[in-house]
Design an enzyme around this catalytic site. Structure first.
Site, mmCIF file in Angstrom:
data_model
loop_
_atom_site.group_PDB
_atom_site.id
_atom_site.type_symbol
_atom_site.label_atom_id
_atom_site.label_comp_id
_atom_site.label_asym_id
_atom_site.label_seq_id
_atom_site.Cartn_x
_atom_site.Cartn_y
_atom_site.Cartn_z
ATOM 1 N N ALA A 90 5.356 -4.917 -10.969
ATOM 2 C CA ALA A 90 4.628 -5.040 -9.745
ATOM 3 C C ALA A 90 3.575 -3.939 -9.630
ATOM 4 C CB ALA A 90 4.975 -5.212 -8.266
ATOM 5 N N ILE A 91 1.965 -4.381 -9.334
ATOM 6 C CA ILE A 91 1.090 -3.375 -9.069
ATOM 7 C C ILE A 91 0.353 -3.675 -8.003
ATOM 8 C CG2 ILE A 91 -1.208 -2.552 -10.351
ATOM 9 C CD1 ILE A 91 0.032 -3.260 -12.819
ATOM 10 N N LEU B 57 2.334 1.389 -9.712
ATOM 11 C CA LEU B 57 3.115 0.153 -10.178
ATOM 12 C C LEU B 57 4.669 0.557 -9.852
ATOM 13 C CD1 LEU B 57 4.859 1.220 -12.963
ATOM 14 C CD2 LEU B 57 2.848 1.133 -14.031
ATOM 15 N N ALA B 58 5.402 -0.389 -9.823
ATOM 16 C CA ALA B 58 6.881 -0.676 -9.524
ATOM 17 C C ALA B 58 7.382 -1.326 -10.642
ATOM 18 C CB ALA B 58 7.131 -0.849 -8.255
ATOM 19 N N CYS C 192 5.583 -10.469 -3.320
ATOM 20 C CA CYS C 192 4.131 -10.484 -3.700
ATOM 21 C C CYS C 192 3.389 -12.006 -3.285
ATOM 22 C CB CYS C 192 3.693 -10.299 -5.051
ATOM 23 S SG CYS C 192 4.451 -8.556 -5.772
ATOM 24 N N ARG D 61 -2.511 -0.535 0.463
ATOM 25 C CA ARG D 61 -2.619 -0.815 -0.942
ATOM 26 C C ARG D 61 -2.929 -2.332 -0.978
ATOM 27 N NH1 ARG D 61 1.480 -3.967 -1.773
ATOM 28 N NH2 ARG D 61 3.535 -3.343 -1.096
ATOM 29 N N THR E 247 6.733 -6.769 -0.943
ATOM 30 C CA THR E 247 7.584 -6.611 -2.019
ATOM 31 C C THR E 247 8.711 -5.530 -1.707
ATOM 32 O OG1 THR E 247 7.645 -6.159 -4.483
ATOM 33 C CG2 THR E 247 6.490 -4.588 -2.901
ATOM 34 N N PHE E 248 9.748 -5.432 -2.774
ATOM 35 C CA PHE E 248 10.558 -4.597 -2.639
ATOM 36 C C PHE E 248 10.559 -3.345 -3.434
ATOM 37 C CE2 PHE E 248 14.917 -3.250 -4.010
ATOM 38 C CZ PHE E 248 15.672 -2.717 -2.918
ATOM 39 N N HIS E 249 11.239 -2.192 -2.785
ATOM 40 C CA HIS E 249 11.363 -0.879 -3.760
ATOM 41 C C HIS E 249 12.739 -0.449 -3.537
ATOM 42 C CE1 HIS E 249 7.098 -0.865 -4.607
ATOM 43 N NE2 HIS E 249 6.804 -0.577 -3.340
#
Length: 233
Positions: free
Chosen positions: A145-146, A159-160, A176, A76, A81-83
């Protein structure tokens, strides 16, 4: 935009990779002519994921693993970033050619859906920033975030949005790749606990409004395969 129905798959609390793989099965089915889809999930465990623009260096990756997080490469846009738990993942599978949507307009539509959720919760200060920035912001802090991918006009990733995410996980990276910017959550902004389950219906209302579609609900993604776009490392 198209009024065709979008199939909604609510996975609940699942590993990040499982949600992405479910989306990939939906994307493979959509490329074969099946309906568009929207996968909704909450990551069950902490994961640091990066997009096509580069992985963390080995020493940095080792430090993140030592904190108890998994690492994943995803096909992507966007950097590291973090999830994790407390975060809404919304992963649409849409046909941009049929919707006559350029990719940048699609990203703007995702931002509009997240902003629609914020308006429904009373966060009038939430905003999108001009390109090259993406996502939804409250002041200098990113709320949503996207990162997207498009193949054969079919979208993946998405997105998140931080609902009640433990924001301390973001302190170990430059989210990011944006130096000098912070990260926030709905819970922090509203001063109360906002779980993921509490935002699903208002988010779906906003998504329906922005994309002009009907929503139908499904239990499982299609069984068809397809190229997996995540690799745990």
């Amino acid at each position: 935009m198209s009024g065709a129905a979008v199939r909604v798959l609510r996975l609940g609390l699942r590993p990040y990779g499982e949600a992405v793989r479910a989306q990939q099965r939906c994307a493979a089915a959509a490329r074969a002519g099946a309906a568009e889809a929207l996968v909704l999930s909450e990551p069950a465990a902490p994961v640091y994921a990066w997009g096509l623009r580069g992985a963390p260096e080995a020493a940095a990756a080792a430090r993140l693993r030592a904190r108890g997080a998994a690492l994943a490469a995803a096909r992507r846009g966007g950097l590291l970033t973090f999830h994790g738990p407390g975060q809404l993942l919304a992963l649409p599978v849409l046909d941009l050619r049929r919707r006559r949507l350029p990719l940048r307009a699609y990203v703007a539509a995702l931002e509009a859906a997240a902003l629609g959720l914020c308006r429904r919760l009373g966060l009038a200060a939430a905003r999108a920033l001009p390109p090259p920035y993406t996502g939804v912001w409250l002041g200098d802090c990113k709320l949503c975030a996207i990162g997207v991918h498009c193949a054969q006009h079919i979208t993946s990733h998405g997105l998140a949005l931080n609902c009640c995410t433990d924001l301390a996980w973001f302190e170990h990276i430059v989210p990011c790749g944006l130096e000098g910017r912070g990260v926030t959550s709905l819970s922090r902004a509203l001063g109360r606990h906002v779980p993921v389950d509490a935002v699903l219906e208002p988010f779906l209302d906003a998504f329906r409004e922005v994309f002009g579609c009907a929503l139908v609900f499904a239990e499982e993604p299609p069984a068809a395969g397809g190229d997996c776009e995540i690799k745990t490392v």
